[in-house]
Design an enzyme around this catalytic site. Structure first.
Site, short mmCIF file in Angstrom:
data_model
loop_
_atom_site.label_atom_id
_atom_site.label_comp_id
_atom_site.label_asym_id
_atom_site.label_seq_id
_atom_site.Cartn_x
_atom_site.Cartn_y
_atom_site.Cartn_z
N SER A 140 18.47 -15.50 62.62
CA SER A 140 19.72 -14.75 62.43
C SER A 140 20.38 -15.18 61.13
O SER A 140 20.09 -16.27 60.61
CB SER A 140 20.67 -15.09 63.60
OG SER A 140 21.97 -14.60 63.37
N TYR A 153 25.86 -20.06 69.61
CA TYR A 153 24.76 -19.16 69.24
C TYR A 153 24.18 -19.61 67.90
O TYR A 153 22.96 -19.68 67.72
CB TYR A 153 25.30 -17.73 69.16
CG TYR A 153 24.30 -16.70 68.66
CD1 TYR A 153 23.37 -16.12 69.52
CD2 TYR A 153 24.29 -16.29 67.32
CE1 TYR A 153 22.46 -15.16 69.06
CE2 TYR A 153 23.40 -15.34 66.86
CZ TYR A 153 22.48 -14.78 67.74
OH TYR A 153 21.59 -13.83 67.27
#
Ligand SMILES: NC(=O)c1ccc[n+]([C@@H]2O[C@H](COP(=O)([O-])OP(=O)(O)OC[C@H]3O[C@@H](n4cnc5c(N)ncnc54)[C@H](O)[C@@H]3O)[C@@H](O)[C@H]2O)c1
Length: 250
Positions: A140, A153
């Site tokens: 990500s 996250y």
């Protein structure tokens, strides 16, 4: 690419589904993995419509026995694995770090980091037996820099980027290649629940923590996943491909 066997996790929706559909069009034999049985079965129908030989295996990627089972099903059905797209992931509610519960910490770590590690742990020996193979880990832009209120996250995706780099360093002589593909603003449903904890003020802070960028569709990112998995794997191994549509992270 015909006859290549590709295992993809997180194929019920989003990037995993679109990657599976594109690989079906390229003649790959597919092992589709997800814990969402209903949407997973829809993806299976979609790839079969494209003419692919494929199976769906229900698995929670954070459960070791489930991971061993999807790897076994792949080998029992197709005899080998050539490619692995280690993609399943989730987001937790967006909060300040001290507001998270230990349950939230465990859940996101278990799925995004332990689940990805377990996939690597059990797929790599099968690749080695086959003389090599390549892997894409879906990381990500949060592997470079956390967006606001997204610390847990982001920690999982930094961790997965580190595993990607380790493989790039450790397995060169064994022809195992691993690339991290890092979407930024990809139009899927992954954040729908996570953003519900944001107040208007925090929503504005989150928007301000993200630079201007071109939003991607999962189809756009699937093209990069496929390049990284196949043509680009050896030269890109151990790197994170920033698919942030113009937003730069250094
Ligand atoms: N959408 C974005 O903007 C974005 C940005 C960066 C990274 N990512 C990453 O892309 C990957 C794919 O996400 P997406 O955006 O397509 O979202 P998505 O929610 O559409 O897809 C995630 C898939 O993973 C599956 N999954 C979740 N937990 C699982 C578990 N424990 N066991 C098995 N399957 C599980 C879901 O059922 C779903 O099919 C994720 O790793 C995510 O972190 C997404």
């Amino acid at each position: 690419m015909e006859n290549k066997v590709t295992v993809i996790t997180g194929t019920a929706t989003g990037l995993g589904r679109e990657t599976a559909i594109k690989l079906a069009g390229l003649g790959h034999r597919l092992v589709l993995v997800d814990f969402n049985e209903e949407a997973g079965a829809e993806t299976l129908s979609l790839v079969k419509e494209k003419g692919a030989e494929a199976i769906f295996v229900k698995a929670d990627v954070s459960n070791e026995a489930d991971v061993q089972n999807y790897v076994k099903q792949a080998v029992d059905t197709f005899g080998k694995i050539d490619y692995f797209v280690n993609n399943a992931g989730m987001m937790v509610s967006l909060r300040l770090l001290h507001e998270y519960s230990l349950e939230e910490y465990d859940r996101v770590m278990n799925v995004n980091l332990k689940g990805a590690f377990l996939g690597l742990k059990y797929v790599i020996p099968v690749l080695l037996e086959n003389g090599g193979g390549s892997i894409v880990n879906t990381v990500s832009s949060n592997s470079f820099k956390p967006t606001a209120f997204n610390g847990l996250y982001s920690a999982t995706k930094h961790g997965l980027a580190a595993l990607t780099k380790s493989i790039g360093q450790d397995y060169q002589d064994q022809r195992i290649y691993c690339v991290g593909v890092a979407p930024n603003s990809m139009k899927t449903g992954i954040a729908n629940k996570a953003v519900q904890t944001l107040t208007a003020e925090r929503g504005a802070q989150l928007a301000a923590s993200t630079g201007p960028n071109i939003a991607a569709t999962p189809e756009d990112i699937a093209d990069t996943v496929i390049f990284a998995l196949t043509t680009g794997a050896a030269m890109l191994t151990g790197t994170i491909v920033n698919c942030a549509g113009g937003e730069i992270f250094n």
